[in-house]
Scaffold this motif. Sequence first.
Motif, PDB file in Angstrom:
ATOM      1  N   ARG A 250       0.706  -1.054  -0.039  1.00  0.00           N
ATOM      2  CA  ARG A 250      -0.009   0.003   0.110  1.00  0.00           C
ATOM      3  C   ARG A 250       1.067   1.176   0.042  1.00  0.00           C
ATOM      4  O   ARG A 250       0.405   2.285   0.347  1.00  0.00           O
ATOM      5  N   TYR A 251       2.077   1.402  -0.744  1.00  0.00           N
ATOM      6  CA  TYR A 251       2.946   2.169  -0.823  1.00  0.00           C
ATOM      7  C   TYR A 251       2.919   2.741  -2.390  1.00  0.00           C
ATOM      8  O   TYR A 251       2.803   1.932  -3.133  1.00  0.00           O
ATOM      9  N   VAL A 252       2.606   4.014  -2.427  1.00  0.00           N
ATOM     10  CA  VAL A 252       2.397   4.668  -3.970  1.00  0.00           C
ATOM     11  C   VAL A 252       3.288   6.001  -4.223  1.00  0.00           C
ATOM     12  O   VAL A 252       3.540   6.551  -3.159  1.00  0.00           O
ATOM     13  N   ASP A 253       3.413   5.890  -5.226  1.00  0.00           N
ATOM     14  CA  ASP A 253       4.646   7.000  -5.655  1.00  0.00           C
ATOM     15  C   ASP A 253       3.769   8.171  -5.543  1.00  0.00           C
ATOM     16  O   ASP A 253       2.657   8.404  -6.042  1.00  0.00           O
ATOM     17  N   ILE A 254       4.469   9.342  -5.153  1.00  0.00           N
ATOM     18  CA  ILE A 254       3.639  10.398  -4.897  1.00  0.00           C
ATOM     19  C   ILE A 254       3.569  11.391  -6.365  1.00  0.00           C
ATOM     20  O   ILE A 254       2.897  12.267  -6.211  1.00  0.00           O
ATOM     21  N   PHE A 255       4.380  10.774  -7.288  1.00  0.00           N
ATOM     22  CA  PHE A 255       4.184  11.890  -8.653  1.00  0.00           C
ATOM     23  C   PHE A 255       3.022  11.050  -9.334  1.00  0.00           C
ATOM     24  O   PHE A 255       2.269  11.868  -9.916  1.00  0.00           O
ATOM     25  N   ASP A 256       3.287   9.918  -9.702  1.00  0.00           N
ATOM     26  CA  ASP A 256       2.302   9.220 -10.641  1.00  0.00           C
ATOM     27  C   ASP A 256       1.372   8.032 -10.129  1.00  0.00           C
ATOM     28  O   ASP A 256       0.577   7.491 -10.798  1.00  0.00           O
TER      29      ASP A 256
END
Length: 339
Positions: A250-256
């Motif tokens: 449940r970690y996602v990239d803050i850009f895309d």
Amino acid sequence: MSFRIRPATPDDFDAIYEMAKLTGGGFTNLPADKGTLVAKLSKSEAAFDKTEEAQGNDCFIFVLEDPVAGIIRGTCQVFGMVGTSQAFYSYHLSTLTQWSPELGKTFRNQMLTLTTDLEGSSEVGGLFLHPQLRAGGWGMLLARSRYLFIKAHRQRFGDRLLAELRGVMDEAGNSPFWDALAGRFFDMTFPEADGFNAVNGTQFIADLMPKTPIYVSMLPDSAKAVMGQPHPTGRAALRMLQEEGMTFDRYVDIFDGGPTVTAPTDQVRSIRESAEETVVEIGGEPGKTKVLLAAGRLRDFRCVRAEVRRVGRKGIAISREAADLLEIETGARVLMVGR
């Protein structure tokens, strides 16, 4: 054509730069910026030269090479530790459950929280395979060679391994996730911000990004639909990472909004299942067992696909071609893992 993995050198700049121009954007670890790539190759050179057997802020760059034809058709990277010189930011997706007695209802709200939870992890990334070589399993060699390098230099890497996958973008290179969230706090398009991050690092994120949690329900459907989803071209890469035991926590990239997958380093399949063997015979009867073989340390590291034959309890036999690609002779010790 017979390919092998070897450490990149400054002489590989032209080939790597040409591949960087083919990525279509969103590859932070492989930007089509000459100055940044020169700096990354220089940092990689220093990492391969480092004698201290300890985890550090190292970047190791590799290429997929056909040494006979003199061509390079792929590249990949391994990072010793993220979040050392600059913070390593991610959004973590969590759930806040609230109950209203008056309404008799339970509300579960998903939230995105800016974190540096993954600081100190090692990372595999920067993998790109030339479109002309997409068939034939060479992407697998690129991807798994990194784990054999980690196994051979285990003290230089942390106890957790991560990989970030590029998120969903439209044909113009714009990101629905960026447009809905981070783009509201930066006077930049997604391609501009992504390129700036690749060249200048993440400090501007710390300066401008909101520190309070973001309620997912406030985002448009276009952003929610792509959150935690890889770019269509990255689905095969995600499957390979999952086959190694890496999971989406449940970690996602803050850009895309692309997914970040993680695993305990020693539990990654290629690391856990690989073992040292002795090459006791070169040539002779062809082998039938398909494996990956790696030999050498640091600058001398080489990795190939091969077919081996067990020679009793003494060791293994490999072909002359595999031995030449690995630059070894009889008696050499190799790391071996099944394909």
